[in-house]
Scaffold this active site. Structure first.
Site, PDB file in Angstrom:
ATOM      1  N   LYS A  18     -41.065  -5.102   3.421  1.00 38.51           N
ATOM      2  CA  LYS A  18     -40.521  -5.831   1.949  1.00 38.51           C
ATOM      3  C   LYS A  18     -39.975  -4.707   1.102  1.00 38.51           C
ATOM      4  O   LYS A  18     -40.287  -3.451   1.265  1.00 38.51           O
ATOM      5  CB  LYS A  18     -41.791  -6.467   1.188  1.00 38.51           C
ATOM      6  CG  LYS A  18     -43.058  -5.745   0.972  1.00 38.51           C
ATOM      7  CD  LYS A  18     -42.972  -4.557  -0.080  1.00 38.51           C
ATOM      8  CE  LYS A  18     -44.052  -3.904  -0.488  1.00 38.51           C
ATOM      9  NZ  LYS A  18     -44.129  -2.797  -1.281  1.00 38.51           N
ATOM     10  N   ASP A 146     -50.562  -7.114   0.044  1.00 41.28           N
ATOM     11  CA  ASP A 146     -49.114  -7.234   0.466  1.00 41.28           C
ATOM     12  C   ASP A 146     -49.425  -8.160   1.852  1.00 41.28           C
ATOM     13  O   ASP A 146     -47.980  -8.580   2.236  1.00 41.28           O
ATOM     14  CB  ASP A 146     -48.374  -6.006   0.697  1.00 41.28           C
ATOM     15  CG  ASP A 146     -47.975  -5.056  -0.686  1.00 41.28           C
ATOM     16  OD1 ASP A 146     -48.172  -5.915  -1.656  1.00 41.28           O
ATOM     17  OD2 ASP A 146     -47.645  -4.024  -0.434  1.00 41.28           O
TER      18      ASP A 146
HETATM   19  P1  ATP Z   1     -47.532  -0.606   0.425  1.00 40.60           P
HETATM   20  O1  ATP Z   1     -46.038  -0.698   0.187  1.00 40.60           O
HETATM   21  O2  ATP Z   1     -48.331  -2.030   1.051  1.00 40.60           O
HETATM   22  O3  ATP Z   1     -48.330   0.086  -0.453  1.00 40.60           O
HETATM   23  P2  ATP Z   1     -47.107   1.220   2.696  1.00 40.60           P
HETATM   24  O4  ATP Z   1     -45.891   0.880   3.317  1.00 40.60           O
HETATM   25  O5  ATP Z   1     -46.845   2.325   1.539  1.00 40.60           O
HETATM   26  O6  ATP Z   1     -47.860   0.110   1.741  1.00 40.60           O
HETATM   27  P3  ATP Z   1     -48.207   1.370   5.074  1.00 40.60           P
HETATM   28  O7  ATP Z   1     -47.214   1.872   6.115  1.00 40.60           O
HETATM   29  O8  ATP Z   1     -48.814   0.160   5.166  1.00 40.60           O
HETATM   30  O9  ATP Z   1     -48.051   2.003   3.411  1.00 40.60           O
HETATM   31  O10 ATP Z   1     -49.699   2.501   5.314  1.00 40.60           O
HETATM   32  C1  ATP Z   1     -50.790   2.777   4.409  1.00 40.60           C
HETATM   33  C2  ATP Z   1     -51.552   3.408   5.119  1.00 40.60           C
HETATM   34  O11 ATP Z   1     -52.226   2.401   6.026  1.00 40.60           O
HETATM   35  C3  ATP Z   1     -51.315   4.688   6.029  1.00 40.60           C
HETATM   36  O12 ATP Z   1     -51.877   5.782   5.636  1.00 40.60           O
HETATM   37  C4  ATP Z   1     -52.015   4.208   7.740  1.00 40.60           C
HETATM   38  O13 ATP Z   1     -52.589   5.386   7.763  1.00 40.60           O
HETATM   39  C5  ATP Z   1     -52.903   3.078   7.098  1.00 40.60           C
HETATM   40  N1  ATP Z   1     -52.498   1.968   8.207  1.00 40.60           N
HETATM   41  C6  ATP Z   1     -53.711   1.485   8.809  1.00 40.60           C
HETATM   42  N2  ATP Z   1     -53.317   0.415   9.581  1.00 40.60           N
HETATM   43  C7  ATP Z   1     -51.876   0.623   9.646  1.00 40.60           C
HETATM   44  C8  ATP Z   1     -50.819   0.150  10.669  1.00 40.60           C
HETATM   45  N3  ATP Z   1     -51.015  -0.899  11.357  1.00 40.60           N
HETATM   46  N4  ATP Z   1     -49.547   0.465  10.292  1.00 40.60           N
HETATM   47  C9  ATP Z   1     -49.255   1.473   9.299  1.00 40.60           C
HETATM   48  N5  ATP Z   1     -50.392   1.836   8.624  1.00 40.60           N
HETATM   49  C10 ATP Z   1     -51.468   1.539   8.856  1.00 40.60           C
END
Ligand code: ATP
Length: 311
Positions: A18, A146
């Site tokens: 997203k 999210d």
């Molecule tokens: P958001 O935009 O929802 O804040 P993000 O894109 O910044 O999220 P994610 O990639 O969702 O961040 O990852 C956040 C944390 O979640 C990471 O530090 C990761 O270690 C942990 N995590 C747990 N499960 C997963 C997964 N299946 N994929 C990615 N990260 C994961």
């Protein structure tokens, strides 16, 4: 393979990343969360999650981001699968989960949430549960703010923690370019920086702007570009000042508008067309300002089954 050997059933679901076209952050609540008003758009950058019956629960990630994702009980896809099993009172039907990861980790594009949404849909299909959509949405909200949007897809306004979704009248397809970063930003740290920068200032209740709603109704990319806004942009730039250079470079190379996606560090640029997006990718890559650049269109559907023995 012998015709008498039945291959293991497995289901693969793909779920989109997203971008927040607008993200308004309210004051910090007593429970530490912030009320949000956000306009989500699902974009065509996908993780694929495959679930296969197995003797034990497991999760592994493939692709270049593999090392950054936990392969433990903390993995959001595994947590999602177990939450659905609990809800369905299925004590012993473990799955092996494989995540083919294309969405950057900790990039502000909700990759973990996409995996959780994909795992919910995949396990629901594998186990033949036909869980009510509302029940899936409520399980999704318990897993993360999210996750409901990753199920929903398209364009929606999120309120509460971002988990309460309302549809938006929108038209058109938009062409985005994403400048990725080498290392992620921690969402809690960006919110903490937001609180620090705000100090004692009086913060109004968050609302999406009329300009954003009008932009989505017109489907005009230039109007949408002018309405892009993110209250977490300044905190993300404060923690990662070099992102300002990325934003400036994209605009200099002709992007219609640019904004930090969610809590960053991904910088999202809006362009006029698929060709314009390709041009911008080439310019950003050649400039070396970002280690990796991707393009995707939006809106796209939420988590969708792509292969299943039940098809
Ligand atoms: P958001 O935009 O929802 O804040 P993000 O894109 O910044 O999220 P994610 O990639 O969702 O961040 O990852 C956040 C944390 O979640 C990471 O530090 C990761 O270690 C942990 N995590 C747990 N499960 C997963 C997964 N299946 N994929 C990615 N990260 C994961």
């Amino acid at each position: 393979m012998s015709p008498f050997v039945v291959p293991p059933r497995s289901v693969t679901v793909r779920a989109p990343a997203k971008v927040n076209c607008e993200l308004r952050v309210g004051p910090r609540r007593d429970d530490g969360f912030h009320d949000l008003a956000t306009v989500f758009m699902a974009v065509g950058l996908y993780d694929e999650v495959t679930v296969t019956p197995s003797a034990v629960w497991s999760v592994r990630t493939t692709g270049r981001y593999a090392g950054l994702v936990p392969d433990t009980k903390d993995n959001l896809a595994l947590r999602a699968a177990k939450a659905l099993a609990r809800r369905a009172r299925m004590a012993a039907d473990p799955v092996a989960i494989t995540i083919a990861k294309e969405i950057p980790v900790a990039g502000g594009m909700a990759g973990g949430s996409a995996d959780a949404a994909a795992a919910l849909i995949a396990c629901d299909q594998l186990w033949g549960l036909r869980t009510d959509r509302e029940v899936l949405a409520s399980l999704a909200a318990d897993l993360g703010s999210d996750v409901p949007f990753a199920l929903h897809g398209g364009i929606a306004v999120g309120s509460g923690r971002g988990d309460r979704l309302a549809p938006v009248l929108a038209r058109g397809t938009f062409h985005w370019v994403f400048a990725l970063s080498e290392t992620g930003l921690s969402t809690p740290e960006v919110y903490a920086e937001c609180d620090r920068l705000r100090g004692d200032a009086e913060i109004p209740a968050p609302l999406p702007s009329a300009a954003m709603m009008a932009a989505l109704r017109t489907g005009n990319c230039e109007v949408l570009a002018a309405a892009l806004a993110n209250d977490l942009q300044e905190p993300a730039l404060s923690l990662r000042p070099e992102l300002r250079e990325v934003l400036e470079a994209g605009l200099e190379f002709g992007a219609l508008g640019g904004v930090i996606s969610g809590s960053g560090p991904t910088v999202a640029f809006l362009t006029r067309s698929a060709e314009h997006a390709l041009d911008l990718c080439v310019s950003l890559t050649a400039s070396g300002v970002a280690p990796e650049v991707k393009r995707a269109r939006g809106p796209v559907h939420g988590a969708t089954v792509i292969t299943s023995p039940r098809d």
